[in-house]
Design an enzyme around this catalytic site. Sequence first.
Site, PDB file in Angstrom:
ATOM      1  N   SER A 101       0.838  -1.195   0.000  1.00 17.81           N
ATOM      2  CA  SER A 101       0.000   0.000   0.000  1.00 17.81           C
ATOM      3  C   SER A 101       0.880   1.255   0.000  1.00 17.81           C
ATOM      4  CB  SER A 101      -0.975  -0.044   1.186  1.00 17.81           C
ATOM      5  OG  SER A 101      -2.021   0.890   1.019  1.00 17.81           O
ATOM      6  N   GLU A 123      -8.991  -4.838  -4.749  1.00 18.80           N
ATOM      7  CA  GLU A 123      -8.403  -3.994  -3.704  1.00 18.80           C
ATOM      8  C   GLU A 123      -9.457  -3.168  -2.952  1.00 18.80           C
ATOM      9  OE1 GLU A 123      -5.253  -3.820  -2.794  1.00 18.80           O
ATOM     10  OE2 GLU A 123      -4.017  -4.456  -4.484  1.00 18.80           O
ATOM     11  N   HIS A 164      -7.745  -5.682  -0.461  1.00 26.88           N
ATOM     12  CA  HIS A 164      -6.568  -4.983   0.048  1.00 26.88           C
ATOM     13  C   HIS A 164      -6.141  -5.599   1.383  1.00 26.88           C
ATOM     14  CE1 HIS A 164      -3.924  -1.533  -0.224  1.00 26.88           C
ATOM     15  NE2 HIS A 164      -4.209  -1.151   0.997  1.00 26.88           N
TER      16      HIS A 164
END
Length: 476
Positions: free
Chosen positions: A187, A297, A392
């Site tokens: 990330s 995600e 995610h």
Amino acid sequence: MTALAHTSYGVLRGAAGEGAAVFRGVPYAAPPTGERRWRPAQPVSNWSGVRDATAFGPIAPQDIAPVRLAKRGLAMGEDCLTLNIWTPAADDARRPVLVFLHGGGQAQGHGSAPLLDGARLACRGDIVVVTVNFRLGVLGSLYAPDWHGPDSTNLALRDQKHALGWVRDEIAAFGGDPGAVTVAGQSSGAVAIAALLAGGCDLFDRAILQSGGLERVRSREAASAVAAQLGALRCGGEPGVDEILAAQRGIDTGFVPPQGPFHPCIDGDVIAEHPLVAARTRAMPAIPVLAGTTRDEWRIFDAALDENVFTEQYVRDRARALAGDACDVDAVVTAYRAGQQTLRDVASAMVTDYHFTAPTEQFVRAHASRDNPVFRYELQWPSPRMGFGACHDSCLALVFGNLEAAPALAGADAAARRMSDAVQSRWLEFIRGGEPWERYDGVGGPTMLLGADSAAVRDYRVEQLALWENRYPAYG
């Protein structure tokens, strides 16, 4: 049991467990407090005797409930420039090293999170695993050179570079090879790596970018606008941490796309230009890169919204906010209707590609064009939580193997363990200097789809990803 490591600064005492020793809370820089608050990281002072390294250091100031900190036995404070090291042994074996930069929008997160515990990965791969704490939020990303001087920008990136320099100099004391360092990030940690590469950082030998929203590097104008919202912090002397955190909560980040007010900015010093520009216009450090995203995600974020939010108009507004006023909204929405079951899925898929998949593909495409080894992937292993998909953060559970720390991300049953083993094997192959699958060689090149039936495919979703070419405003 204990383990000792003899560094240039003094001796450290860590904890020896089954198969690995861990050194926690190791200082890699002087505390960034007092006059050092708005300064780049400075060298840590030597110590005499044996310094205890069995407890995690304070995490960077961030919004987190005190009860959660207490439950994990953690403290929070500005004296946060520490790292944690897991090693099979503090000997002279010269093992490959993995340095991991956590995510959290550069506003949250820490290297002592249970999901990032490096013991399992270090033991399985016979490698040294390092996680890093660095300054976050306003304290790590304020762009206000007129307030604090030209070297006060991108302090989080400066911290990370300092930590990587420390690893190069000291990791041999922990059984690591300073000439075989892989930096990985997830990330905002992956965004940081892209920014470091764009800035020419040569303190690592390989890089892994997981789920990086690589478009989220801010222009000076965007960073200055955030600073302007924080102007009240200058009144009445140096603000306290509580004041800074309160001011952070009030920053207006607009509709979609999420603006990422604490991500790196193009300051002309640490970063001269956007990584997506740097990657295609000039050579960055010529190192192998493994990079990719998860298939879904953004679903984990949209899952918090009520179903009635996702109307036809909302989806069109999101498409326009992402692709720009000049885009053909109908074409974008139509392209994402195919294969999606609900309007929520359509909306989430657009953000997934805009923020994560498309910029990652553009970044590695440019890097591969200069004959650098590139290995591209998409993680398709689904969360057991309904509606999350391959979401995610799920890559963290699989790469580190700590499935039980967050079973909603990737599961924790036997099948999830087999998937984790398979992902770890490929990551370890790369960390050891090998090639985990066929190299990516440009548009439509091999992309490894990691799932129950992993396979490398060509021409994967080329038309949809092409919708986001040159759509990123920070390019200018």
